[in-house]
Design an enzyme around this catalytic site. Structure first.
Site, PDB file in Angstrom:
ATOM      1  N   LYS A 156      -3.191 -14.881 -11.306  1.00  0.00           N
ATOM      2  CA  LYS A 156      -3.652 -15.572 -10.087  1.00  0.00           C
ATOM      3  C   LYS A 156      -5.096 -15.167  -9.809  1.00  0.00           C
ATOM      4  CE  LYS A 156      -3.057 -15.740  -5.150  1.00  0.00           C
ATOM      5  NZ  LYS A 156      -2.734 -15.053  -3.930  1.00  0.00           N
ATOM      6  N   LYS A 210      -9.808 -11.806  -5.649  1.00  0.00           N
ATOM      7  CA  LYS A 210     -10.853 -10.764  -5.620  1.00  0.00           C
ATOM      8  C   LYS A 210     -10.318  -9.449  -6.158  1.00  0.00           C
ATOM      9  CE  LYS A 210     -11.624 -11.073  -1.176  1.00  0.00           C
ATOM     10  NZ  LYS A 210     -11.210 -12.393  -0.706  1.00  0.00           N
ATOM     11  N   LYS A 258       0.839  -1.200   0.000  1.00  0.00           N
ATOM     12  CA  LYS A 258       0.000   0.000   0.000  1.00  0.00           C
ATOM     13  C   LYS A 258       0.872   1.247   0.000  1.00  0.00           C
ATOM     14  CE  LYS A 258      -4.656  -0.553   1.196  1.00  0.00           C
ATOM     15  NZ  LYS A 258      -5.831  -0.112   1.921  1.00  0.00           N
TER      16      LYS A 258
HETATM   17  P1  ADP Z   1      -8.079 -12.967  -2.488  1.00  0.00           P
HETATM   18  O1  ADP Z   1      -6.728 -12.901  -3.180  1.00  0.00           O
HETATM   19  O2  ADP Z   1      -9.155 -13.302  -3.436  1.00  0.00           O
HETATM   20  O3  ADP Z   1      -8.373 -11.706  -1.683  1.00  0.00           O
HETATM   21  P2  ADP Z   1      -7.450 -14.159   0.035  1.00  0.00           P
HETATM   22  O4  ADP Z   1      -6.184 -13.363   0.087  1.00  0.00           O
HETATM   23  O5  ADP Z   1      -8.549 -13.775   0.975  1.00  0.00           O
HETATM   24  O6  ADP Z   1      -7.999 -14.175  -1.468  1.00  0.00           O
HETATM   25  O7  ADP Z   1      -7.078 -15.691   0.220  1.00  0.00           O
HETATM   26  C1  ADP Z   1      -7.513 -16.539   1.241  1.00  0.00           C
HETATM   27  C2  ADP Z   1      -6.734 -17.834   1.143  1.00  0.00           C
HETATM   28  O8  ADP Z   1      -6.904 -18.451  -0.148  1.00  0.00           O
HETATM   29  C3  ADP Z   1      -5.236 -17.656   1.321  1.00  0.00           C
HETATM   30  O9  ADP Z   1      -4.731 -18.746   2.073  1.00  0.00           O
HETATM   31  C4  ADP Z   1      -4.677 -17.686  -0.081  1.00  0.00           C
HETATM   32  O10 ADP Z   1      -3.356 -18.147  -0.128  1.00  0.00           O
HETATM   33  C5  ADP Z   1      -5.637 -18.646  -0.784  1.00  0.00           C
HETATM   34  N1  ADP Z   1      -5.762 -18.255  -2.207  1.00  0.00           N
HETATM   35  C6  ADP Z   1      -6.386 -17.160  -2.670  1.00  0.00           C
HETATM   36  N2  ADP Z   1      -6.323 -17.098  -4.023  1.00  0.00           N
HETATM   37  C7  ADP Z   1      -5.618 -18.189  -4.413  1.00  0.00           C
HETATM   38  C8  ADP Z   1      -5.199 -18.699  -5.686  1.00  0.00           C
HETATM   39  N3  ADP Z   1      -5.516 -18.067  -6.818  1.00  0.00           N
HETATM   40  N4  ADP Z   1      -4.491 -19.836  -5.715  1.00  0.00           N
HETATM   41  C9  ADP Z   1      -4.180 -20.501  -4.575  1.00  0.00           C
HETATM   42  N5  ADP Z   1      -4.544 -20.063  -3.346  1.00  0.00           N
HETATM   43  C10 ADP Z   1      -5.251 -18.934  -3.245  1.00  0.00           C
END
Ligand code: ADP
Ligand code: TRP
Length: 352
Positions: free
Chosen positions: A208, A211, A129
Site C-alpha cells: 500500500k 508515507k 504502537k
Molecule cells: P499515509 O499512509 O501516507 O500516512 P494518510 O494515513 O495520511 O496517508 O492518509 C490520508 C488519507 O488518504 C486517508 O483517507 C487514507 O485512507 C487515504 N490513503 C492513504 N494512502 C492510501 C492508499 N495507498 N490507497 C488508498 N487510500 C489511501
C-alpha cells in the site's frame, strides 16, 4: 379506497465532512483514496454530491507526529494550496484549518467525559504502537475523541474516508449515541463513505502506498524526480514474452488510475499478449501521470504565486466553520448543564 397522502418528511441536508493530516506532501494514494472523493462530494459535483461540504486540514492531529513548527506551518499551507489546485472549490466547499476552530477542542473534552477507556484501547493507531513497544502519548491515545469532535461539531452526515478510518467513525457514533442518551438529541450520527471499489493504491514496492513505507509518489513532485521514482518501481523477473494478468501487477494498477480509458485497454491487452518490457510501461506511466495532473500543476503554480489568496480562503472557511461549530457546541453545553443562563433544551437523564 385511497389512503390519504402523508406529508413528506422534510429532506435532510446531507453534509459531507472530512479531514486530512498535513504530515507530508500528498501522494497518489491520498489523491485516489481520499481527495478525489472530497471533490466529487462538493455541492454541484454530480449525482453523488452532498448539499454541503466541509473539509479541513487536521493540524491538531498532525501535532502528534510533526514536531517542527516551521515545517508544520509550511505543510498546512502546502496542503491548502494542493487541495484547491486539485479541484476543491472554496466557493462550493468550506475549506479550513482544524485549529482555527477552537470550539472543537472544547467539544473534545465533553466527549472525553463519556468515552470509556476500553474503547480507545481498542483503536488501532494506539494499539499498533503499543504492540510494537513504542511509546505513545495521550494525544495519540485520545485521537479518536478529537476526530469525533471534528465530525460532530458540524452536524456532518457523511464522512468520506479510507478503510483505515472506519473504526474511528464507529467510535464517533458511539460517543454521540452515549451523549444523546444521557442528555437528549444533541448530535447527528454520521456514516462513513468508503471510496468506490475501496481499492488501495499500491506504492513503488507493491505494498500500500504510504508515507510510513517510503514508497510514495507525490502528486506535485518535480517531474524529473517523479520520473526517477517511476523508473525504479519494482517489477518481477518473468520473461518478456510471457503473458501477464494486468490486474495483478502494481505497475499496471497505477497506470490504470492515471491513463485515459482507451490507453488503459490497450495496455491491458499488451499484458495479456506478453512480449513487452516493463520499461515501456514505466515510460507510459510517466507520461500518463504528467498529463493527468497537468491542469492541477498549472493551478498550483498560479496559487503559489499569491500566498495571500490561500490564507484568505482559509480565513473565510474558518469563519464559516466556526459559526457552525459554535452553534453545535452551545447546544451541547446547554444540554449537559454548562450554560447557566439557559434552561436545558432537553431533560438530561443524568448518570445512574
Ligand atoms: P499515509 O499512509 O501516507 O500516512 P494518510 O494515513 O495520511 O496517508 O492518509 C490520508 C488519507 O488518504 C486517508 O483517507 C487514507 O485512507 C487515504 N490513503 C492513504 N494512502 C492510501 C492508499 N495507498 N490507497 C488508498 N487510500 C489511501
Ligand atoms: N484521522 C484522519 C486520518 O488520519 C484525519 C481526520 C481527522 C479525519 N479528523 C477527521 C477524517 C474527521 C475524517 C473526519 O486520515
Amino acid at each position: 379506497m385511497t389512503t390519504p397522502l402523508q406529508p413528506a418528511a422534510p429532506p435532510r441536508t446531507s453534509r459531507a465532512l472530512s479531514g486530512i493530516q498535513p504530515t507530508g506532501r500528498f501522494h497518489w494514494g491520498n489523491y485516489f483514496g481520499a481527495i478525489r472523493q472530497y471533490i466529487d462530494l462538493q455541492p454541484g459535483g454530480g449525482h453523488q454530491a452532498a448539499d454541503e461540504a466541509y473539509y479541513f486540514i487536521a493540524d491538531l492531529h498532525a501535532l502528534t507526529t510533526v514536531r517542527d513548527p516551521a515545517r508544520l506551518r509550511a505543510l498546512v499551507h502546502a496542503a491548502a494550496v494542493d487541495l484547491v489546485a486539485l479541484g476543491l472549490d472554496p466557493e462550493r466547499a468550506v475549506l479550513f484549518v482544524q485549529s482555527d476552530v477552537p470550539e472543537v477542542t472544547e467539544l473534545t473534552w465533553l466527549l472525553m467525559t463519556v468515552c470509556p477507556m476500553g474503547l480507545l484501547e481498542r483503536c488501532h493507531a494506539y494499539k499498533d504502537k503499543k504492540t510494537r513497544g513504542l511509546p505513545a502519548d495521550a494525544g495519540l491515545f485520545t485521537y479518536p475523541v478529537l476526530m469525533a469532535a471534528d465530525i460532530l461539531a458540524y452536524d456532518a452526515t457523511v464522512v468520506p474516508v479510507g478503510e483505515d478510518q472506519v473504526q474511528h467513525i464507529e467510535v464517533c457514533r458511539d460517543l454521540a449515541g452515549t451523549f444523546n442518551h444521557l442528555y437528549g438529541e444533541v448530535f447527528t450520527l454520521p456514516r462513513p463513505r468508503l471510496v468506490e471499489g475501496g481499492a488501495k493504491v499500491p506504492g513503488t514496492d507493491g505494498q500500500k502506498m504510504s508515507k510510513s513505507y517510503e514508497n510514495t509518489i507525490e502528486v506535485f513532485e518535480d517531474l524529473a524526480a517523479q520520473k526517477k521514482k517511476i523508473m525504479r518501481i519494482t517489477t518481477d523477473s518473468r520473461p518478456m514474452e510471457e503473458p501477464k494478468a494486468p490486474d495483478d501487477d502494481h505497475l499496471y494498477q497505477l497506470y490504470a488510475l492515471l491513463a485515459p480509458e482507451a490507453d488503459r485497454l490497450r495496455m491491458a491487452e499488451l499484458y495479456r499478449r506478453g512480449g513487452f518490457g516493463y520499461g515501456e510501461v514505466k515510460k507510459a506511466l510517466v507520461e500518463a501521470a504528467a498529463a493527468f495532473f497537468a491542469d492541477a500543476r498549472a493551478r498550483r503554480a498560479e496559487l503559489e504565486s499569491d500566498p495571500a489568496r490561500i490564507e484568505a480562503i482559509l480565513a473565510a472557511g474558518a469563519a464559516k466553520a466556526r459559526a457552525k461549530a459554535r452553534a453545535v457546541l452551545d447546544r451541547a453545553r446547554r444540554a449537559c448543564g454548562l450554560d447557566r443562563s439557559a434552561p436545558a433544551v432537553a431533560s438530561g437523564k443524568g448518570k445512574p
